[in-house]
Design a protein around this motif. Structure first.
Motif, mmCIF file in Angstrom:
data_model
loop_
_atom_site.group_PDB
_atom_site.id
_atom_site.type_symbol
_atom_site.label_atom_id
_atom_site.label_comp_id
_atom_site.label_asym_id
_atom_site.label_seq_id
_atom_site.Cartn_x
_atom_site.Cartn_y
_atom_site.Cartn_z
ATOM 1 N N GLY A 163 0.879 -1.172 0.015
ATOM 2 C CA GLY A 163 0.040 0.136 0.122
ATOM 3 C C GLY A 163 0.874 1.306 -0.055
ATOM 4 O O GLY A 163 2.066 1.326 0.757
ATOM 5 N N GLU A 164 0.315 2.235 -0.841
ATOM 6 C CA GLU A 164 1.124 3.206 -0.800
ATOM 7 C C GLU A 164 0.155 4.537 -0.669
ATOM 8 O O GLU A 164 -0.908 4.533 -1.523
ATOM 9 C CB GLU A 164 1.937 3.591 -2.157
ATOM 10 N N ARG A 165 0.639 5.644 0.016
ATOM 11 C CA ARG A 165 -0.229 6.832 0.120
ATOM 12 C C ARG A 165 0.532 7.988 0.192
ATOM 13 O O ARG A 165 1.359 8.185 0.745
ATOM 14 C CB ARG A 165 -1.064 6.716 1.430
ATOM 15 N N VAL A 166 0.255 9.077 -0.796
ATOM 16 C CA VAL A 166 0.932 10.200 -1.113
ATOM 17 C C VAL A 166 -0.233 11.353 -0.735
ATOM 18 O O VAL A 166 -0.983 11.367 -1.317
ATOM 19 C CB VAL A 166 1.782 10.178 -2.485
ATOM 20 N N VAL A 167 0.200 12.216 0.412
ATOM 21 C CA VAL A 167 -0.905 13.138 0.896
ATOM 22 C C VAL A 167 0.231 14.507 0.804
ATOM 23 O O VAL A 167 1.057 14.682 1.317
ATOM 24 C CB VAL A 167 -1.149 12.940 2.328
ATOM 25 N N LYS A 179 2.015 17.879 13.061
ATOM 26 C CA LYS A 179 2.595 16.344 13.342
ATOM 27 C C LYS A 179 3.624 16.057 12.353
ATOM 28 O O LYS A 179 4.502 15.017 12.769
ATOM 29 C CB LYS A 179 1.271 15.632 13.676
ATOM 30 N N VAL A 180 3.456 16.564 11.006
ATOM 31 C CA VAL A 180 4.455 15.764 10.123
ATOM 32 C C VAL A 180 5.936 16.655 10.154
ATOM 33 O O VAL A 180 6.643 16.580 9.357
ATOM 34 C CB VAL A 180 3.794 15.793 8.968
ATOM 35 N N GLY A 181 5.858 17.738 11.100
ATOM 36 C CA GLY A 181 7.164 18.366 11.182
ATOM 37 C C GLY A 181 7.110 19.480 10.641
ATOM 38 O O GLY A 181 8.154 20.241 10.512
ATOM 39 N N SER A 182 6.261 20.230 9.964
ATOM 40 C CA SER A 182 6.406 21.381 9.066
ATOM 41 C C SER A 182 7.301 22.542 9.958
ATOM 42 O O SER A 182 6.854 22.932 10.892
ATOM 43 C CB SER A 182 4.844 21.961 8.886
ATOM 44 N N GLY A 183 8.082 22.881 9.121
ATOM 45 C CA GLY A 183 9.126 24.098 9.526
ATOM 46 C C GLY A 183 10.162 23.822 10.447
ATOM 47 O O GLY A 183 10.834 24.674 10.842
ATOM 48 N N LEU A 184 10.235 22.504 10.959
ATOM 49 C CA LEU A 184 11.142 22.196 11.948
ATOM 50 C C LEU A 184 12.535 21.958 11.374
ATOM 51 O O LEU A 184 12.524 21.320 9.932
ATOM 52 C CB LEU A 184 10.771 20.898 12.570
ATOM 53 N N TYR A 270 3.656 15.358 3.153
ATOM 54 C CA TYR A 270 4.477 16.607 3.015
ATOM 55 C C TYR A 270 3.888 17.528 2.436
ATOM 56 O O TYR A 270 2.872 17.385 1.522
ATOM 57 C CB TYR A 270 5.757 16.274 2.581
ATOM 58 N N GLN A 271 4.076 18.772 2.844
ATOM 59 C CA GLN A 271 3.624 20.072 2.051
ATOM 60 C C GLN A 271 3.928 19.965 0.732
ATOM 61 O O GLN A 271 5.013 19.934 0.070
ATOM 62 C CB GLN A 271 3.945 21.446 3.111
#
Length: 333
Positions: A163-167, A179-184, A270-271
């Motif tokens: 299974g593969e998910r790209v968000v 939570k996905v670390g944006s800007g860190l 990721y953004q």
């Protein structure tokens, strides 16, 4: 199941508010109150908080016990936290009242993995009171677990699940972008992930639900995670991400059985992700590939999954239930 289900909403963050908005459009439900620990909300009308006129005199309470003292409750939508042991502790008074509880807590998709003792105790308690508990959502809860399990239903044999998910995280709510670390800095994101304060929760549970449904004994689970680093400045409604900062994550979980069965799940969130999609492939007879172009819109789908699961959970046997133990998912009117 002709009478309306009397529901309490536990947690009034973005997902909780969205759940209330959807519940107000459904004929099956009557919202009797909300629960939140924030003093600024306690005592206020749900109508004021949601910006609606659909909830009559329903108010916000500081605890489930305070709400249940005022009105009967059939079911609870629980949209707080990611850890099974914490969520099960919060649910004790709801179980005591014999409620059906649908939760967005990721670890509750397969709670025995990380909280085996707490799960067993909650299950025993549910059997005594008639309570029910279910963890679900869009991922975990559907895309990379329930959906591939459903696809195996037309297979004569299955050897492996991929299974593969790209968000594109820029389309999601602020807490998830955080939570996905944006800007860190990438190294700071990895340190937070090691402490369980960042990253995608519930990935191991998705893998284990697949293995459980197919009768495979797998393990150990390998888990790799890395920061996706921005190659250009990215602006969202909530974050400005500079070149070299974390835009999100790439995480993989994998496990196999002694018989050679394999489960491999790959998540890129990721953004600014290009070509968002959900892709499933079964090494099976017949072979199966399925792609959802654009991917499944996570926040709305999560809310719909929670709301749609409620009537099915109430028809299930008491206990801590898995998604694979309920009837087929469907939209509730």
């Amino acid at each position: 199941m002709n009478k309306k289900i009397r529901i309490a909403q536990f947690g009034l963050g973005p997902i909780g508010i969205a759940c209330l908005s959807l519940l107000s459009r459904k004929n099956r439900f009557e919202v009797v109150g909300g629960i939140d620990i924030r003093e600024a909300l306690v005592g206020h009308s749900l109508n004021d908080v949601v910006g609606s006129s659909s909830f009559g005199s329903a108010q916000i309470y500081e605890s489930f016990e305070a709400l249940a003292h005022e009105t009967p409750v059939d079911a609870v939508l629980h949209t707080v936290g990611s850890r099974a042991n914490t969520s099960l502790e919060q649910m004790k008074p709801m179980i005591e009242a014999g409620c059906a509880i649908v939760s967005s807590c990721e670890e509750l998709l397969f709670p025995a993995l990380r909280a085996p003792e707490e799960t067993a105790l909650a299950d025993t308690h549910c059997h005594k009171t008639g309570g029910r508990i279910l963890g679900t959502g869009v991922n975990p809860g559907f895309v990379l677990d329930v959906l591939p399990i459903c696809l195996t239903g037309i297979c004569a044999d299955v050897r492996a699940v991929y299974g593969e998910r790209v968000v594109d995280a820029s389309t999601r709510r602020q807490p998830l972008q955080k939570k996905v670390g944006s800007g860190l800095p990438p190294e700071a994101f990895i340190e937070l992930e090691k402490k369980g304060l960042a990253g995608h929760a519930g990935f191991h549970e998705s893998l284990m639900l697949i293995a459980h449904a197919l009768g495979w004994t797998v393990g150990p689970i390998s888990d790799s995670i890395e920061a996706v680093v921005a190659s250009e400045q990215i602006e969202t409604d909530h974050f400005t991400i500079e070149v070299g900062q974390t835009a999100g994550l790439h995480q993989i979980v994998h496990a196999s059985s002694p018989e050679g069965h394999e489960i491999h799940l790959d998540l890129k969130m990721y953004q600014g992700a290009k070509d968002p999609h959900d892709y499933l492939r079964l090494d099976s007879e017949p072979p199966i590939e399925a792609t959802v172009h654009g991917g499944i819109a996570g926040d709305l789908a999560t809310v719909a999954a929670l709301v749609n699961a409620l009537p099915r959970l109430m028809q299930a046997d008491p206990g801590v239930r898995l998604m694979t133990e309920l009837s087929l998912p469907k939209c509730v009117v």
